[in-house]
Design a protein around this motif. Structure first.
Motif, short mmCIF file in Angstrom:
data_model
loop_
_atom_site.label_atom_id
_atom_site.label_comp_id
_atom_site.label_asym_id
_atom_site.label_seq_id
_atom_site.Cartn_x
_atom_site.Cartn_y
_atom_site.Cartn_z
N LYS A 69 52.19 51.57 32.99
CA LYS A 69 51.85 50.41 32.18
C LYS A 69 52.36 49.14 32.88
O LYS A 69 53.22 49.21 33.75
N MET A 74 54.44 46.04 34.01
CA MET A 74 55.90 45.98 34.13
C MET A 74 56.45 44.55 34.13
O MET A 74 55.75 43.61 34.47
N ARG A 99 56.79 39.12 35.55
CA ARG A 99 56.16 39.97 34.54
C ARG A 99 54.70 40.10 34.90
O ARG A 99 54.01 39.10 35.08
N ALA A 135 51.93 42.81 30.49
CA ALA A 135 53.24 43.26 30.02
C ALA A 135 53.64 42.41 28.82
O ALA A 135 53.47 41.19 28.83
N ARG A 180 59.46 42.29 27.33
CA ARG A 180 59.88 43.11 28.48
C ARG A 180 60.91 42.38 29.33
O ARG A 180 61.74 43.01 29.97
N GLY A 193 58.63 48.52 30.96
CA GLY A 193 57.19 48.49 30.75
C GLY A 193 56.61 49.86 30.45
O GLY A 193 55.65 49.99 29.73
#
Length: 142
Positions: free
Chosen positions: A26, A28, A44, A48, A52, A119
């Motif tokens: 996914k 991150m 990022r 994301a 996160r 993530g």
């Protein structure tokens, strides 16, 4: 004393993201902190979630402040929850004691900082952080 440069920090993040994309993880977020817990770099990926950043930073911060990677923090939390709870309180609630906070060490074993990745599943986050660190020729303590 050796330090982490911005250039190396950016390489760690780029290589962590490349690893994540290759493994179809996914989206991150990644943070690199120096040995004092100060942020050197953050990125990022598109997609994301905004939270996160805080999680990635807390993973790296816990690794630096406690001198142990997230996997060791998680084991310690399972064995001695009171210790992690007290450490978290002492450090302003800034710990996320799970894999994904990886210590960065030089060839002599000196801690230079930490990478925090968030993530995907925590073990995948740790693998991405390790890939980023390995790409710079430094040692990752996962």
């Amino acid at each position: 004393m050796a330090t982490l440069s911005l250039r190396r920090a950016r390489t760690m993040i780029r290589k962590a993201f490349e690893h994540a994309r290759g493994a179809e993880m996914k989206p991150m977020a990644a943070v690199v902190l120096d040995a004092g817990g100060n942020m050197i770099a953050f990125e990022r990926e598109d997609g994301a979630s905004p939270g996160r950043f805080d999680i990635a930073r807390a993973k790296a911060y816990g690794a630096v402040m406690l001198g142990m990677p997230g996997s060791a923090q998680m084991a310690r939390a399972e064995a001695q929850a009171y210790f992690i709870a007290c450490a978290n309180g002492a450090l302003g609630g800034g710990l996320v004691p799970v894999p994904g906070g990886v210590l960065v060490k030089d060839s002599k074993g000196v801690v230079l900082g930490a990478v925090g990745v968030s993530g995907d599943a925590s073990d995948n986050d740790a693998a991405a952080a390790k890939a980023g660190i390995d790409a710079t020729g430094l040692t990752a303590e996962v």
